[in-house]
Enzyme design. Structure first.
Site, mmCIF file in Angstrom:
data_model
loop_
_atom_site.group_PDB
_atom_site.id
_atom_site.type_symbol
_atom_site.label_atom_id
_atom_site.label_comp_id
_atom_site.label_asym_id
_atom_site.label_seq_id
_atom_site.Cartn_x
_atom_site.Cartn_y
_atom_site.Cartn_z
ATOM 1 C CE1 TYR A 63 24.391 36.966 12.402
ATOM 2 C CE2 TYR A 63 22.285 35.811 12.281
ATOM 3 C CZ TYR A 63 23.142 36.787 11.817
ATOM 4 O OH TYR A 63 22.771 37.594 10.759
ATOM 5 C CG ASP A 72 38.190 43.549 13.372
ATOM 6 O OD1 ASP A 72 37.228 43.468 14.174
ATOM 7 O OD2 ASP A 72 38.722 42.566 12.837
ATOM 8 C CE LYS A 122 23.867 40.703 12.374
ATOM 9 N NZ LYS A 122 24.196 41.943 11.653
ATOM 10 C CD GLU A 163 18.526 32.320 12.007
ATOM 11 O OE1 GLU A 163 18.421 31.859 13.154
ATOM 12 O OE2 GLU A 163 18.341 31.647 10.980
ATOM 13 C CB ALA A 173 27.830 40.259 10.959
ATOM 14 C CB THR A 223 35.081 41.230 0.853
ATOM 15 O OG1 THR A 223 34.983 40.887 2.238
ATOM 16 C CG2 THR A 223 36.149 42.278 0.660
ATOM 17 C CD GLN A 269 24.240 36.796 -0.877
ATOM 18 O OE1 GLN A 269 24.024 35.775 -1.509
ATOM 19 N NE2 GLN A 269 23.551 37.126 0.206
ATOM 20 C CG ASP A 270 23.719 40.957 1.725
ATOM 21 O OD1 ASP A 270 23.554 40.062 0.868
ATOM 22 O OD2 ASP A 270 23.041 41.026 2.768
ATOM 23 C CB SER A 322 26.726 36.594 8.901
ATOM 24 O OG SER A 322 27.557 36.098 7.870
ATOM 25 C CB THR A 334 19.270 38.528 10.972
ATOM 26 O OG1 THR A 334 18.975 37.160 10.634
ATOM 27 C CG2 THR A 334 19.510 38.584 12.473
#
Length: 352
Positions: free
Chosen positions: A156, A63, A160, A134, A87, A10, A12-13, A89, A132
């Site tokens: 985060y 989940d 990751k 990040e 995630a 659900t 964006q990606d 995110s 990511t």
């Protein structure tokens, strides 16, 4: 027909990837968290299509913190491909909910890999992990490549980092076809409204229509490598089509400041800004009217900042022909136009 399972369907990606896989003839299963309110807005146009709903598109409650649920889902679906996009995110939020971020982003990845192993799917199922930029945090070299050392600067990013290395470990230990896509910032009109680019374009559109007065920001001098999300979800698919699993950077090889993003957005709406003052006292004044349209609030600063990200996508281009097509100015225009249209619709509704 290939079968794909997408966590974070659900988001964006997830929504762009779902569209792309359905176009390729896939059967798509999506995992969604149970909530008292529907959060399927980005895929409603697909979900409401009778030719797709429960024919080629299926949604399941689940989940990443629930191992037994993941095991059951894999046994039922037995997917050819898994795209782990689910995630916590939001970088700033991860400082507020660090333990939860670790449970979902780090341990969630491990649970999935272990479920593949335990369900006997390691020779059938290919796994994509949403890594990511990040991870690079306090960057050790410019630009950043697959070989650049990581230096994460948020809960985060640290979570990751675990996800990244557990992918590598299970790939090497058990022969699972698992790959990391180290995707730099990718945006679109479907980006969540609390993320910085969407926060800017959303506020600017509302200011243009008189629904809001001022945009409040944190650090506007950090630099990011911004691309267009649908092109990055295409890269995810390409990564899983490779015979050998590996790790890939997807980026634009360009970096721009948040300030530049703000500047271009407001220019696009004929509200050119003049920046005055410095630090927390800096403001952005609309040249034509003299009205303050931008303020800085220290509450939006991160405890540790990532100052500069710029990625080198040479390996992705060489291995599977991927390169970004949408450049920075065009990305800003796409998002600004979409949010201005949204603001005009809001204004019309408020007048009736």
């Amino acid at each position: 027909m290939k079968t794909a399972l997408i966590t974070g369907i659900t988001g964006q990606d997830g929504s762009y990837l779902t569209e792309q896989l359905l176009e390729k003839g896939y059967i798509v299963h999506g995992m969604i968290r149970r909530s008292s309110s529907f959060n399927t807005g980005r895929i409603d146009h697909l979900f409401k299509d009778p030719a797709l709903h429960d024919e080629r598109l299926f949604l399941h409650y689940g989940d990443l913190t629930d191992s037994s649920n993941l095991n059951r889902m894999l046994e039922r679906v037995a997917p050819d491909e898994i795209y782990n996009l689910g995630a916590q995110s939001h970088v700033k939020v991860s400082f507020d909910v660090p333990e939860y971020t670790g449970e979902v982003d780090a341990m969630g990845t491990l649970r999935f890999l272990d479920a593949i192993k335990e369900a006997g799917l390691k020779d059938k199922t290919r796994f994509y992990q949403a890594s990511t930029s990040e991870l690079y945090g306090k960057v050790q070299e410019i630009p950043q490549t697959e070989k650049t050392p990581f230096y994460p600067r948020s809960p985060y990013a640290v979570a990751k980092l675990y996800g990244f290395w557990i992918i590598v470990n299970y790939r090497e230990a058990y022969g699972i076809h698992a790959s990391n896509g180290i995707l730099f910032n990718h945006e679109s009109p479907r980006r969540g409204e609390t993320f910085v680019t969407r926060k800017i374009t959303r506020a600017a559109g509302r200011i243009r229509e008189g629904l809001e007065e001022v945009l409040v920001m944190g650090n506007i001098d950090s630099k990011r490598d911004w691309g267009y999300a649908p092109e990055y979800t295409d890269a995810m698919w390409r990564i899983l089509q490779q015979d050998t699993p590996d790790d890939y950077v997807c980026a634009t090889n360009e970096t721009h400041t948040v300030r530049e993003f703000i500047d271009l957005t407001f220019k696009q709406l004929d509200m050119e800004l003049e920046f005055q003052g410095e630090g927390v006292d800096e403001i952005g004044v609309e040249k034509a009217t003299g009205k303050v349209r931008l303020r800085i609030d220290p509450r939006y600063f991160r405890p540790t900042e990532v100052e500069l990200l710029i990625g080198d996508y040479a390996k992705s281009k060489e291995k599977f022909g991927w390169e970004p097509k949408t450049r920075f100015a065009e990305l800003v225009r796409i998002m600004t136009d979409a949010d201005w249209k949204l603001a005009r619709q809001e204004k019309l509704l408020s007048q009736h």
